[in-house]
Design a protein around this motif. Structure first.
Motif, PDB file in Angstrom:
ATOM      1  N   ASP A 125       0.785  -1.220   0.000  1.00 35.71           N
ATOM      2  CA  ASP A 125       0.000   0.000   0.000  1.00 35.71           C
ATOM      3  C   ASP A 125       0.825   1.283   0.000  1.00 35.71           C
ATOM      4  O   ASP A 125       0.265   2.380  -0.081  1.00 35.71           O
ATOM      5  CB  ASP A 125      -0.970   0.015   1.183  1.00 35.71           C
ATOM      6  CG  ASP A 125      -0.249  -0.143   2.527  1.00 35.71           C
ATOM      7  OD1 ASP A 125       1.001  -0.242   2.529  1.00 35.71           O
ATOM      8  OD2 ASP A 125      -0.938  -0.175   3.558  1.00 35.71           O
ATOM      9  N   THR A 126       2.146   1.172   0.084  1.00 38.92           N
ATOM     10  CA  THR A 126       2.994   2.363   0.010  1.00 38.92           C
ATOM     11  C   THR A 126       4.182   2.085  -0.886  1.00 38.92           C
ATOM     12  O   THR A 126       4.599   0.932  -1.068  1.00 38.92           O
ATOM     13  CB  THR A 126       3.523   2.785   1.398  1.00 38.92           C
ATOM     14  OG1 THR A 126       4.463   1.796   1.864  1.00 38.92           O
ATOM     15  CG2 THR A 126       2.386   2.943   2.393  1.00 38.92           C
ATOM     16  N   SER A 127       4.753   3.157  -1.441  1.00 39.54           N
ATOM     17  CA  SER A 127       5.936   3.009  -2.291  1.00 39.54           C
ATOM     18  C   SER A 127       7.119   2.483  -1.496  1.00 39.54           C
ATOM     19  O   SER A 127       7.943   1.725  -2.022  1.00 39.54           O
ATOM     20  CB  SER A 127       6.291   4.362  -2.921  1.00 39.54           C
ATOM     21  OG  SER A 127       5.272   4.771  -3.808  1.00 39.54           O
ATOM     22  N   GLU A 128       7.204   2.868  -0.231  1.00 42.60           N
ATOM     23  CA  GLU A 128       8.316   2.404   0.592  1.00 42.60           C
ATOM     24  C   GLU A 128       8.260   0.884   0.773  1.00 42.60           C
ATOM     25  O   GLU A 128       9.272   0.190   0.637  1.00 42.60           O
ATOM     26  CB  GLU A 128       8.277   3.101   1.953  1.00 42.60           C
ATOM     27  CG  GLU A 128       8.625   4.580   1.917  1.00 42.60           C
ATOM     28  CD  GLU A 128       7.531   5.445   1.300  1.00 42.60           C
ATOM     29  OE1 GLU A 128       6.350   4.978   1.260  1.00 42.60           O
ATOM     30  OE2 GLU A 128       7.837   6.555   0.844  1.00 42.60           O
TER      31      GLU A 128
END
Length: 492
Positions: A125-128
C-alpha cells in the motif's frame, strides 16, 4: 534509460504477480545430456566463485535487473505469453549449469518444454513497502547455483503496471537489458493488437561461447596473443591496475557496499560536451575517460592512467539482439600528466584505446588464469581495481521508446573490496552509478571524486578545456535522481 540503484526507484504501490519458469523435463526427472555444451570463460569463473563461496559458508551474491512501465490496464495473460516467448527465444535463459569432469556444462531445456506459472505475491500500500519488497525479492531469489536464474514479475495497478526482471550475471550483461525491454514490450503490444509472436530463436550466446573456447582454451602463457597483457603488467607483474585513491580497505577483506548514482551533465550540457570531444578528434566516452584520469591525478593519483575497461563483444550485427554475457575486459593506459590540455589528453586516450581495441579478442578470464594464476584462484580481485565503463543507451535497440516505457537498469552486489563506476548517456544527459566499499575513507574519497568529475565535465562543456585544477572538496549541489513510476523527477 539509465542505471541506478533499485532503492532510488520510486515504484508506485500495487498488487504483485510473478511468473515462475517451469520445465516439464526437469519435473519428470529427465537427465541433461552429458555430451552437451560448455559454458563460456566468464560463466565458468562466475559459477566457480559461487561454488567456492558456498562451500566456505561465505556466499557471494549479485544481480542485474531491468524495470519498465506499461500504460493502461495490464493484460496479465498476454504479458505472460510475451515473457515466455522472450525466454524461449534466448537459449542461455533456458540453461541449467552443472559440473561435468571439472568443466561447467551449460545445457538448455527445450523451448517447447517450458511453461510459466502465475503466482500472486501480495499487495503493497505504500511506495516504501513496495520498494523494500523488490529489493529483498531480488536479493533472495537470484542464486547462481539454482535454476531458474532469473525472476519475472509485475506491480499491477488499475491504470498502469511496473514490469521487472532480475537476472544472475551468468546469463546476461548490461547491454542485454535493452534487449529485454524491447522484446517483451514489442511482443506484448503485438499480442494486444491481435498480432503474432516472433518465435524465431535469437543467435545463441552458447554458440558465441563455443567459438571463444575453441579459439582460446588451448593457449598457454607464452602465446603471443597475450603480449599486450604482459606489456601492461610490466616488470612489477601486476595483472590488475590499482585504484589510485584511498578507500580505507584492509587486504583480503570484503565489505558491504555503497550503491549510488548521480547526474553529471544534463541533456544540453551533454550535447555540448560531445561537440567539444568531436572537435579535438575524440568521442564522448574518450572525453569522459580523459576527465576521470585528470580528476584521479588531481586527487593524488599518478599522471599515467591505468585501468580496466569492459568492451562489448556483440559486434555490429550477429549478437545485437541476443541475451548473454558478451563482455570482454581489457587494460588501457595513457598519459594524463600535469600541463597537458584537453586536446592532448584526448589524443593520448585515443591512442591508448586504439592499442587496447586491437587486442580485444583475448578473453579477460583466460588471460587472468594464465598470467596471474595465484590471483585467479581467489574468489575476488586482490585489491581495489581501477575500472571504467561507458554505454550510450541512445544507441541501443528500442531506445526511441525508452522514455515512453520509462526503462531503467539496476545492479547490485552484496560485497566488494574496491570501487566500480558505470557511466551512461541517455536523452536526459550523462549519468554515473558507482558501487564501492562502505568505509569512511571510501565515502569521503568517492564523494570528492564524483563532485570533482561533475565540475570537470561541466568545465569541458563550457570552455572546451579542463580549466583550473579541481578542488578536492568542492561545495555540494543537489543531484537529480531517477524518474519515478509516473515519469516525474524526485530528489533524495
Amino acid at each position: 534509460m539509465r542505471q541506478f540503484p533499485l532503492e532510488m526507484h520510486h515504484v508506485a504501490p500495487g498488487r504483485v504477480v510473478e511468473w515462475q519458469l517451469r520445465s516439464t523435463a526437469a519435473e519428470a526427472g529427465e537427465r541433461i545430456d552429458e555430451a552437451g555444451r560448455r559454458a563460456s570463460f566468464n560463466q565458468d569463473k562466475h559459477f566457480t566463485v559461487a561454488e567456492e563461496s558456498r562451500a566456505a559458508d561465505d556466499p557471494v551474491a549479485s544481480w542485474v535487473a531491468v524495470t519498465f512501465e506499461v500504460s493502461g490496464r495490464l493484460d496479465e495473460p498476454v504479458l505472460a505469453r510475451a515473457l515466455l516467448a522472450f525466454v524461449q527465444r534466448h537459449e542461455v535463459l533456458r540453461c541449467a549449469f552443472r559440473r561435468l569432469a571439472g568443466e561447467l556444462a551449460c545445457e538448455p531445456f527445450d523451448a517447447g518444454e517450458l511453461a510459466l506459472e502465475a503466482r500472486e505475491v501480495g499487495a503493497f500500500d505504500t511506495s516504501e513497502r513496495m520498494g523494500g519488497f523488490l529489493v529483498e525479492r531480488f536479493r533472495r531469489s537470484i542464486d547462481t547455483l539454482s535454476w531458474p536464474l532469473f525472476v519475472m514479475g509485475a506491480v499491477v495497478r488499475t491504470d498502469s503496471a511496473t514490469v521487472y526482471l532480475a537476472f544472475d550475471h551468468i546469463v546476461c550483461d548490461g547491454m542485454s537489458m535493452p534487449v529485454v525491454v524491447q522484446e517483451v514490450m514489442t511482443a506484448y503490444e503485438a499480442l494486444r493488437a491481435g498480432g503474432e509472436l516472433d518465435l524465431t530463436p535469437a543467435p545463441s550466446y552458447l554458440d558465441f561461447a563455443e567459438e571463444q573456447r575453441r579459439r582460446y582454451l588451448s593457449i598457454d602463457a607464452r602465446d603471443e596473443r597475450l603480449d599486450y597483457w604482459r606489456a601492461f603488467m610490466g616488470p612489477e607483474g601486476e595483472f590488475f591496475p590499482r585504484f589510485p585513491l584511498d578507500l580505507g580497505v584492509e587486504p583480503g577483506r570484503m565489505y558491504p557496499i555503497v550503491n549510488e548514482a548521480s547526474t553529471l551533465l544534463d541533456a544540453g550540457e551533454a550535447e555540448v560536451f560531445e561537440k567539444t570531444c568531436l572537435a579535438v578528434g575524440g568521442k564522448p566516452f574518450m572525453g569522459l575517460l580523459a576527465s576521470v584520469a585528470v580528476c584521479l591525478r588531481e586527487a593524488g593519483g599518478p599522471g599515467v592512467y591505468r585501468g580496466l575497461m569492459p568492451v562489448s563483444e556483440r559486434g555490429r550485427d550477429t549478437w545485437t539482439d541476443s541475451v548473454g554475457w558478451f563482455v570482454n575486459t581489457l587494460p588501457i593506459e595513457f598519459d594524463a600528466s600535469p600541463g597537458r590540455d584537453f586536446g592532448q589528453v584526448m589524443a593520448s586516450v585515443r591512442s591508448g584505446f586504439g592499442e587496447m581495441i586491437s587486442h580485444v579478442d583475448v578473453p579477460f578470464v583466460r588471460a587472468w588464469e594464465l598470467l596471474a594464476p595465484e590471483e585467479f584462484a581467489a574468489r575476488s580481485w586482490p585489491y581495489p581495481v581501477n575500472f571504467f565503463s561507458y554505454i550510450d543507451m541512445r544507441r541501443c535497440r528500442g531506445a526511441e521508446r525508452h522514455d515512453e516505457w520509462r526503462a531503467a537498469t539496476h545492479v547490485w552486489s552484496a560485497r566488494a573490496n574496491g570501487a566500480c563506476s558505470w557511466f551512461q548517456r541517455d536523452t536526459a544527459g550523462l549519468h554515473m552509478n558507482s558501487l564501492y566499499v562502505d568505509t569512511a575513507a571510501a565515502r569521503r574519497t568517492m564523494d570528492d571524486f564524483q563532485e570533482a568529475l561533475r565540475l570537470t565535465v561541466q568545465e569541458v562543456a563550457r570552455s572546451g578545456g579542463f580549466g583550473r585544477p579541481i578542488a578536492l572538496t568542492p561545495p555540494r549541489r543537489p543531484v537529480d535522481t531517477p524518474l519515478d513510476a509516473a515519469g516525474g523527477a524526485r530528489r533524495s
